[in-house]
Design an enzyme around this catalytic site. Structure first.
Site, PDB file in Angstrom:
ATOM      1  N   HIS A 492      31.592  34.090  42.349  1.00 49.56           N
ATOM      2  CA  HIS A 492      31.952  35.130  43.140  1.00 49.56           C
ATOM      3  C   HIS A 492      32.170  34.899  44.592  1.00 49.56           C
ATOM      4  O   HIS A 492      31.377  34.510  45.382  1.00 49.56           O
ATOM      5  CB  HIS A 492      30.585  36.252  43.219  1.00 49.56           C
ATOM      6  CG  HIS A 492      31.296  37.607  43.772  1.00 49.56           C
ATOM      7  ND1 HIS A 492      31.084  38.408  42.718  1.00 49.56           N
ATOM      8  CD2 HIS A 492      31.844  37.913  45.088  1.00 49.56           C
ATOM      9  CE1 HIS A 492      31.658  39.704  43.446  1.00 49.56           C
ATOM     10  NE2 HIS A 492      31.978  39.263  44.593  1.00 49.56           N
ATOM     11  N   GLY A 493      33.442  34.714  45.021  1.00 47.56           N
ATOM     12  CA  GLY A 493      34.059  34.641  46.348  1.00 47.56           C
ATOM     13  C   GLY A 493      34.280  35.777  46.919  1.00 47.56           C
ATOM     14  O   GLY A 493      33.980  37.000  46.405  1.00 47.56           O
ATOM     15  N   GLY A 496      36.779  38.199  45.160  1.00 46.63           N
ATOM     16  CA  GLY A 496      36.465  38.975  44.021  1.00 46.63           C
ATOM     17  C   GLY A 496      35.767  37.862  42.942  1.00 46.63           C
ATOM     18  O   GLY A 496      35.233  36.838  43.216  1.00 46.63           O
ATOM     19  N   ALA A 497      35.217  38.373  41.939  1.00 49.70           N
ATOM     20  CA  ALA A 497      34.631  37.868  40.941  1.00 49.70           C
ATOM     21  C   ALA A 497      35.445  36.917  40.095  1.00 49.70           C
ATOM     22  O   ALA A 497      36.730  37.076  39.907  1.00 49.70           O
ATOM     23  CB  ALA A 497      33.560  38.828  40.014  1.00 49.70           C
ATOM     24  N   VAL A 498      34.890  35.864  39.462  1.00 50.76           N
ATOM     25  CA  VAL A 498      35.445  34.813  38.521  1.00 50.76           C
ATOM     26  C   VAL A 498      34.837  34.909  37.366  1.00 50.76           C
ATOM     27  O   VAL A 498      33.744  34.865  37.193  1.00 50.76           O
ATOM     28  CB  VAL A 498      35.830  33.372  39.481  1.00 50.76           C
ATOM     29  CG1 VAL A 498      36.360  32.434  38.336  1.00 50.76           C
ATOM     30  CG2 VAL A 498      36.194  33.556  40.557  1.00 50.76           C
ATOM     31  N   LYS A 513      40.316  35.390  37.775  1.00 51.20           N
ATOM     32  CA  LYS A 513      39.836  36.096  38.985  1.00 51.20           C
ATOM     33  C   LYS A 513      40.253  37.448  39.323  1.00 51.20           C
ATOM     34  O   LYS A 513      41.361  37.891  39.383  1.00 51.20           O
ATOM     35  CB  LYS A 513      40.080  34.962  40.358  1.00 51.20           C
ATOM     36  CG  LYS A 513      40.010  35.683  41.660  1.00 51.20           C
ATOM     37  CD  LYS A 513      40.229  34.578  42.646  1.00 51.20           C
ATOM     38  CE  LYS A 513      38.908  33.544  42.783  1.00 51.20           C
ATOM     39  NZ  LYS A 513      38.868  32.841  44.021  1.00 51.20           N
ATOM     40  N   ASP A 608      40.141  28.229  54.640  1.00 54.26           N
ATOM     41  CA  ASP A 608      38.793  28.431  54.057  1.00 54.26           C
ATOM     42  C   ASP A 608      38.407  27.220  53.352  1.00 54.26           C
ATOM     43  O   ASP A 608      37.919  27.274  52.172  1.00 54.26           O
ATOM     44  CB  ASP A 608      38.559  29.702  53.198  1.00 54.26           C
ATOM     45  CG  ASP A 608      37.302  30.132  53.057  1.00 54.26           C
ATOM     46  OD1 ASP A 608      36.449  29.571  53.933  1.00 54.26           O
ATOM     47  OD2 ASP A 608      37.127  31.083  52.350  1.00 54.26           O
TER      48      ASP A 608
END
Ligand SMILES: *[C@@H]1O[C@H](CO)[C@@H](O)[C@H](O)[C@H]1NC(C)=O
Ligand SMILES: *[C@@H]1O[C@H](CO)[C@@H](O)[C@H](O)[C@H]1NC(C)=O
Ligand SMILES: *[C@@H]1O[C@H](CO)[C@@H](O)[C@H](O)[C@H]1NC(C)=O
Ligand SMILES: *[C@@H]1O[C@H](CO)[C@@H](O)[C@H](O)[C@H]1NC(C)=O
Ligand SMILES: *[C@@H]1O[C@H](CO)[C@@H](O)[C@H](O)[C@H]1NC(C)=O
Ligand SMILES: *[C@@H]1O[C@H](CO)[C@@H](O)[C@H](O)[C@H]1NC(C)=O
Ligand SMILES: *[C@@H]1O[C@H](CO)[C@@H](O)[C@H](O)[C@H]1NC(C)=O
Length: 820
Positions: A492-493, A496-498, A513, A608
């Site tokens: 979960h970045g 959004g969730a992966v 994603k 990032d």
């Protein structure tokens, strides 16, 4: 005796102030008038958040959304604007009054003031006839801590009640009773987060503060009642204004640091504590439970069978009233129990019963009308009955694992409520049914027509653009099936969730994603996906396809079986990467980033770079992920920054000082990542569970300054992960460590470009001893240290300086100063 003394004193004082002043009050502000500070940074005046209650306050003059930093009469608002005034009274006090409500607020200075000053810092000062200050708003803060403001043992910052209500809330920031750390406290009594003790240049729990950025912090006289703590903001060059910045105790109980980004006109949240909203004491009230797994959802919810006690407040993010039984408050004999899982809680009253089966535990609870539920351990047969409603309920099944404890909450017997529900469902269904028939008849032909047009259009587009790129366009249904209904979450970045999935035709694994709150429209999304799809390199995670349907935006990537680099960097992790692997990962990552910077047509700044975004394939080859996504989400930079929460040790100093971001920002983050790879640990260790490590290695709780010093002094062996048992290539390790220090230079011009980094790691370019970065100063004790905040990451800029620092290519050249 003392009474007569006081009376005498009063008799003496009153005529004195009468004689030195005219009897008139001086009106400073009336109604909608405001006062601007000299350079127009702050504005003083009346404001209201609901149009019925008016407050005298100070806010930023330039911010398009009202951002209040101080409120005078937060306990007693005035009820209308027109007759409200701010006056300097004839007795020398500042007062807020209104013809209807009278005087609602006044300063308590004994020394009468004759004038006021509204300073550029946002400080409102009263001065006496000798021009010395007798009262200042900085000594009477609300919820905001501005640069230059002293927080002392006598002052505390207290949150607003809700984001729209300035009256005092439940959460405060204050110095601890021992005056050596800051605490966030609930209702003045319950500390739930603290910075840890002051060590001379930082707080134990906030080691990142030692990174040399634009803030200087000063702690005068810690450990004694005269302690005061303040911070200042410096500029990178004398000509520019310092960045606007503030700390706020939020109504949600978190301490947040914001910086103003003049380009985007945004207040960026860059740093916040506690990071987990569920650590805030009593956030969700009694019987409300807290869950922080999805940062975009409300953290609080009620357990099944319960509902919010105050639904209106709940909607405006005030959960403090908690939840109650849907059927009323008191327990009945006929109640049943609902297992809600392995929940933790505190603040309750409980009785423990030993060696009791679940059923007799339940029976005992039913017999006592104040019992709201029980906790039962399946293995030990320990029964704990909860009398009175527990607070701070949170789901611990994910973090703690299977302890065998299960919380059962008492609720009304199912039968009754089910009957009611099914009745209302029947009514609802018939109403909905008849409406939908109508809608169907009227609109379906229209919709069908539109659909077929749209479908034709998208299909055409897909064939044109994406076939060339080998990008597959998925339907939402296909991806739902591929991921078995998004059941296996692998990460979960911030974006959004992966989820893990399997493509039906090829039975290959993919990572899907799901973007949360996508910022861009369909055509922008497709254009951006096209750009990302164009970027292909062995060290970048490959985009296979995407889905853009209605509001769904999903990206389908190759699945990386060995997960992210971050999972190998914890000292407690059983997984250990060999040196050979580490070196390959370092080189691969560098190549991937270099390609983003220099290889593709449009220069991309990743923004990032951190171990979480470096994924490993089955052969432990590094693949950089998440590139290009900042752009996909539009210009909502605070969301980009939110993804970096807790990992702000990777962010380059220029982000903070407001300079344009170039590719060298990624170089900095890469350098910080290299240090973690070499040391086999995270740069920042603040988790209390690792306090043991902190104590045994006091210098190393913030790794980079220590590591940088040892590397420059030639002690690379001390920095390399001791778990490798000296099984590593000394030459490679020295090269890698030295490159890391070159990358984290404060001046971005001294940092090598990513292409040069690759050559340095490969040994094609000689690597000389780097100058010490400023963060080494963190090791030298002093009473000040510097903190961090953020600015936006603008992509596509700064490609011009890609080749600085590389003196020659091809033959072996050297980087940096000639070695002595
Ligand atoms: C301020 O109030 C006066 C009347 O009290 C009104 O005429 C004027 O338009 C108001 N100004 C603003 C900026 O609202
Ligand atoms: C804060 O404290 C320092 C030292 O204690 C003092 O010099 C400074 O004037 C204070 N600032 C304000 C705004 O009171
Ligand atoms: C807050 O503390 C006061 C006493 O300090 C107490 O009377 C009050 O009930 C508390 N409120 C809550 C919501 O805990
Ligand atoms: C912090 O300081 C206080 C007061 O000096 C002391 O009692 C406490 O043990 C210290 N805490 C830690 C974790 O060192
Ligand atoms: C519930 O149990 C507690 C503790 O045994 C007791 O003090 C209390 O009176 C009981 N309440 C009722 C209503 O039985
Ligand atoms: C009780 O524990 C056993 C194994 O320890 C487990 O199989 C069973 O599901 C548990 N029962 C409940 C209700 O949690
Ligand atoms: C608690 O967490 C588990 C596992 O994450 C989940 O299955 C369960 O639904 C959660 N319970 C509640 C009430 O959210």
């Amino acid at each position: 005796m003392p009474c007569t003394y006081l009376l005498l004193l009063l008799l003496f004082l009153v005529p004195l102030s009468f004689s030195s002043e005219t009897l008139e009050n001086r009106v400073i502000i009336k109604g909608n008038q405001t006062v601007l500070s000299f350079k127009s940074i702050f504005r003083l005046g009346f404001f209201s958040s609901t149009n019925s209650n008016w407050y005298l306050g100070i806010w930023y003059a330039s911010s398009p959304t009202p951002t209040h930093v101080w409120v005078a009469n937060r306990n007693r608002p005035v009820s209308d604007l027109d007759s409200s005034t701010l006056e300097l009274s004839s007795t020398g006090n500042l007062i807020v009054k209104n013809s209807r409500d009278g005087v609602v607020w006044q300063t308590e200075n004994k020394d009468p003031a004759t004038d006021f000053r509204f300073l550029e810092t946002g400080n409102l000062i009263l001065i006496n006839k000798n021009d010395s200050p007798v009262w200042q708003s900085f000594d009477n803060p609300t919820d905001t801590w501005l640069p230059g403001m002293n927080v002392t043992g006598q002052t505390a910052l207290t949150s607003w009640r809700t984001p729209f209500d300035p009256s005092p809330g439940f959460y405060s920031l204050r110095l601890s009773p021992s005056f050596n750390e800051f605490q966030l406290v609930y209702n003045g009594t319950k500390p739930y987060w603290s910075t840890g003790n002051w060590t001379g240049n930082a707080f134990v729990g906030v080691p990142e503060m030692t990174i040399p950025y634009i803030y200087t912090f000063h702690f005068v006289n810690p450990y004694v009642p005269t302690a005061s703590f303040w911070y200042m903001v410096t500029t990178s060059d004398a000509a520019s204004e310092p960045r606007l910045t503030r700390f706020v105790v939020d109504a949600s109980g978190q301490l947040k640091q914001y910086t103003w980004d003049p380009q985007t006109q945004y207040w960026n949240v860059f740093w916040l504590q506690p990071e987990d909203p569920c650590r805030v004491y009593n956030l969700c009230g009694q019987l409300g439970f807290c869950s922080s797994t999805d940062p975009l959802k409300k953290p609080c919810a009620c357990i099944r069978g319960f509902k919010a006690r105050n639904a209106v407040a709940w909607r405006s993010e005030d959960y403090s009233d908690g939840c109650r039984r849907e059927s009323g408050d008191s327990g009945e004999k006929s109640d049943t129990f609902e297992a809600v899982g392995d929940f933790r809680y505190d603040g309750d009253v409980e009785i423990s019963l030993l060696q009791v089966s679940k059923s007799s535990c339940a029976k005992t609870c039913l017999g006592n009308s104040s019992c709201v539920g029980f906790y039962h351990n399946n293995k030990s047969n320990l029964c704990r009955m909860l009398l009175e409603s527990p607070i701070n309920l949170k789901n611990s099944s994910s973090s703690i694992g299977i302890s065998g404890d299960v919380l059962y909450i008492r609720e009304p017997r199912k039968g009754n409520s089910k009957e009611r529900i099914s009745k209302s469902i029947i009514i609802l269904c018939s109403v909905v049914g008849s409406i939908s028939v109508l809608v169907f008849i009227l609109f379906v032909p229209l919709i069908l027509l539109k659909r077929s047009r749209k479908r034709k259009k998208t299909r055409k587009q897909d064939e044109d653009g994406f076939a060339v790129l080998n990008l597959k366009v998925f339907s939402f249904k296909e991806l739902q099936m591929a991921t078995s209904g998004f059941s296996e979450k692998i990460g979960h970045g911030g974006f959004g969730a992966v989820f893990k999935g399997t493509l039906p035709d090829s039975s290959t694994f993919v990572a899907v994603k799901r973007l949360e709150r996508p910022g861009s429209g369909e055509s922008e999304f497709r254009a951006e996906v096209c750009t990302i799809g164009n970027i292909q390199h062995v060290n970048l995670v490959r985009l296979r396809g995407f889905c853009s349907e209605n509001l769904h935006r999903l990206l389908v990537y190759d699945y990386m079986p060995q997960g992210s680099l971050s999972s190998y960097l914890s000292r407690t992790s059983p997984k250990l990467l060999s040196w050979e692997c580490r070196f390959r990962i370092a080189l691969g990552t560098a190549k991937g980033i270099a390609y983003l910077h220099e290889g593709c047509r449009d220069c991309i700044i990743h923004c990032d770079i951190k171990p979480e975004n470096i994924l490993l394939d089955s052969d432990y080859n590094a693949k950089v992920s998440d590139f290009g996504l900042a752009k996909l989400l539009g210009r909502d930079f605070s969301r980009v920054l939110a993804t970096m929460r807790g990992t702000w040790g990777y962010v380059a100093p220029e982000w903070i000082s407001g300079l344009p971001i170039t590719t060298k920002a990624d170089v900095y983050s890469f350098g910080m990542t290299l240090l973690e790879l070499i040391g086999g640990r995270r740069n920042v260790i603040v988790n209390s569970s690792t306090s043991e490590e902190k104590e045994t290695e006091p210098e190393k709780w913030f790794f980079p300054p220590w590591a940088a010093r040892e590397i420059i002094q030639g002690n690379v062996d001390l920095v390399v992960d001791s778990r490798l048992n000296r099984e590593y290539n000394v030459e490679e390790a020295t090269r890698m460590a030295t490159v890391a220090i070159w990358c984290i230079q404060d001046n971005e011009e001294i940092r090598p470009a990513m292409g040069t980094v690759v050559k340095m790691l490969e040994g094609v370019v000689e690597v000389t001893v780097p100058p010490p970065p400023k963060l080494i100063q963190a090791l030298v004790s002093g009473d000040s240290y510097r903190g961090v905040s953020g600015t936006s990451c603008s992509e596509g800029r700064g490609c011009s300086d890609l080749n600085t620092g590389l003196s020659s290519t091809g033959s072996r050249s050297s980087f940096g100063r000639p070695s002595p």
